[in-house]
Write a protein that holds these residues in place. Structure first.
Motif, short mmCIF file in Angstrom:
data_model
loop_
_atom_site.label_atom_id
_atom_site.label_comp_id
_atom_site.label_asym_id
_atom_site.label_seq_id
_atom_site.Cartn_x
_atom_site.Cartn_y
_atom_site.Cartn_z
N GLY A 54 0.92 -1.19 0.08
CA GLY A 54 0.11 -0.07 0.00
C GLY A 54 0.91 1.32 -0.03
O GLY A 54 1.98 1.25 0.51
N LEU A 55 0.41 2.29 -0.56
CA LEU A 55 1.09 3.45 -0.50
C LEU A 55 -0.07 4.55 -0.29
O LEU A 55 -1.20 4.68 -0.93
CB LEU A 55 1.64 3.89 -1.95
CG LEU A 55 2.20 5.23 -2.08
CD1 LEU A 55 3.22 5.50 -1.11
CD2 LEU A 55 2.70 5.31 -3.39
N GLY A 56 0.15 5.38 0.62
CA GLY A 56 -0.91 6.43 1.22
C GLY A 56 -0.28 7.54 2.00
O GLY A 56 0.90 7.46 1.76
N SER A 57 -1.05 7.95 2.91
CA SER A 57 -0.72 9.30 3.67
C SER A 57 -0.88 8.83 5.00
O SER A 57 -1.78 7.72 5.35
CB SER A 57 -1.40 10.37 3.13
OG SER A 57 -1.20 10.71 1.91
N ILE A 134 -4.72 16.97 2.83
CA ILE A 134 -3.42 17.21 2.70
C ILE A 134 -2.92 15.76 2.46
O ILE A 134 -3.42 14.98 3.30
CB ILE A 134 -2.97 17.98 4.07
CG1 ILE A 134 -3.49 19.38 4.29
CG2 ILE A 134 -1.11 17.89 3.81
CD1 ILE A 134 -2.67 19.89 5.29
N GLY A 135 -2.20 15.42 1.63
CA GLY A 135 -1.62 14.10 1.57
C GLY A 135 -0.56 14.16 0.47
O GLY A 135 0.02 15.09 0.07
N ASN A 136 -0.60 12.79 -0.13
CA ASN A 136 0.63 12.44 -1.07
C ASN A 136 0.03 11.62 -2.25
O ASN A 136 0.32 10.86 -2.57
CB ASN A 136 1.61 11.62 -0.33
CG ASN A 136 2.38 12.14 0.90
OD1 ASN A 136 3.07 13.19 0.85
ND2 ASN A 136 2.14 11.64 2.04
N PRO A 137 -0.88 12.42 -3.03
CA PRO A 137 -1.57 11.77 -4.16
C PRO A 137 -0.76 11.27 -5.28
O PRO A 137 0.22 12.21 -5.54
CB PRO A 137 -2.68 12.82 -4.46
CG PRO A 137 -1.97 13.98 -4.05
CD PRO A 137 -1.38 13.78 -3.07
N GLY A 177 -3.45 7.75 -2.93
CA GLY A 177 -2.31 8.32 -2.19
C GLY A 177 -2.78 9.34 -1.11
O GLY A 177 -2.01 9.54 -0.14
N ASN A 178 -3.91 10.02 -1.41
CA ASN A 178 -4.31 10.71 -0.10
C ASN A 178 -4.89 9.94 0.93
O ASN A 178 -5.32 10.54 1.99
CB ASN A 178 -5.56 11.60 -0.80
CG ASN A 178 -4.97 12.91 -1.63
OD1 ASN A 178 -5.28 13.12 -2.72
ND2 ASN A 178 -4.41 13.77 -0.58
N SER A 179 -5.19 8.69 0.54
CA SER A 179 -5.98 7.79 1.73
C SER A 179 -5.01 7.94 3.04
O SER A 179 -3.70 7.85 2.83
CB SER A 179 -6.00 6.28 1.27
OG SER A 179 -7.03 6.27 0.11
#
Length: 335
Positions: A54-57, A134-137, A177-179
């Motif tokens: 998984g890749l998210g925030s 705020i995140g890493n989309p 990625g915002n998750s």
């Protein structure tokens, strides 16, 4: 002689000197929120041998190393890698993983003075309130988006089939990625954890409420997992007309039953789609988060008195709550 053609007066209808244009006020709020909470947002990466990770925030909620993210981001692993907003990576242990709310709690060794965000009471939210995501989309770190609260108290069925109650709907742009990243109010406090967006639809994104998150965090810290009862329904928070609330001695809000699961406790007790739950064992229920909180481990296997509204009348049903079976975590579903 004064020449009007060279006047420096503002055009008619323009704001007076010193007045703040609406766009500037909006920009200042979003910028202030980003500056305040952005340093507390981290990148979360999970890896499993032979399987997609998984890749998210995530968001730091305590300076001693507690980080909140999504269950589907940690993807069933026990350790993940965090990328800090200020630079540098660190490992984190998964303290708790609750697919039923799509929340997971991590603990990591954070740098001294690490910024932590504050969880707000999500009941302060109203439709139309400004919120910032705020995140890493898509791997673009520290991305800021903004929008409004579109609806409150939604129920959301995730890709793995689980139902998540008390979900905030927003039109703030979210992408994979915002998750796990925070949804932040204009106050600079976190009101939700971004959990999903609808592929192919614009302006449809969802976040688990901060009140649900606070309950889940407490369970993780106390027990390492969330053991809870359930009634076998999908439900969402709805407002009650004042005349109905007064006539039925109910509060301003209730929980509308949107789905009754076949063979579940609610169906066996005679609950129907459209019923509005207003109290549980005599305790007023003002929203889906209240229902989640009240259906704790103490009620598993016990009959609970459900007060509900049906066709404008208040009635009660006795429902024997069952333990909610912990579904398997989503395996690497995109954020």
């Amino acid at each position: 002689m004064f020449d009007a053609t060279h006047s420096t007066a503002p055009p008619e209808g323009a704001p007076e000197a010193g007045d703040e244009a609406p766009l500037d006020a909006y920009s200042r709020v979003v910028s202030a929120v980003a500056d305040q909470v952005g340093p507390a947002v981290v990148r979360v990466e999970s890896r499993r041998p032979g399987r997609r990770g998984g890749l998210g925030s995530g968001v730091v909620i305590a300076g001693d190393g507690l980080v909140l993210t999504n269950s589907h981001v940690v993807a069933g692993t026990r350790r993940v890698r965090l990328g800090m907003a200020e630079g540098g990576d660190t490992d984190a242990e998964v303290l708790g993983d609750d697919p039923a709310t799509d929340l997971a709690l991590l603990r990591a060794e954070l740098p001294r003075g690490a910024v932590a965000a504050v969880l707000e009471d999500s009941k302060v939210l109203k439709r139309g309130h400004l919120v910032v995501g705020i995140g890493n989309p898509l791997g673009f770190e520290s991305t800021v988006t903004a929008g409004i609260v579109s609806a409150l108290g939604r129920s959301l069925r995730s890709q793995s089939g689980r139902l998540i109650d008390d979900v905030i709907q927003t039109d703030a742009a979210l992408n994979p990625g915002n998750s796990g990243g925070p949804l932040v109010a204009a106050s600079g406090r976190v009101v939700g954890i971004n959990t999903a967006m609808i592929a192919g639809a614009q302006g449809l994104a969802f976040a688990v409420s901060s009140n649900t998150a606070r309950f889940v965090i407490g369970e993780f810290i106390a027990h390492g997992r969330v053991r809870r009862a359930h009634l076998g329904i999908a439900a969402q928070t709805v407002p009650l007309a004042r005349r109905i609330a007064l006539a039925t001695q109910s509060g301003a809000h209730g929980v509308r039953v949107g789905e009754v699961m076949a063979g579940g406790p609610a169906e066996l007790a005679g609950l129907r789609v459209g019923d509005i739950i207003v109290a549980l064992d005599g305790i007023m229920v003002a929203g889906a988060d209240d229902l989640l909180r009240l259906l704790n481990a103490d009620r598993i296997g016990h009959a609970v008195q459900v007060s509900l509204l049906r066709d404008g009348r208040r009635m009660t049903r006795m429902v024997t709550a069952q333990e909610r079976v912990q579904p398997a975590s989503a395996s690497g579903s995109p954020g």
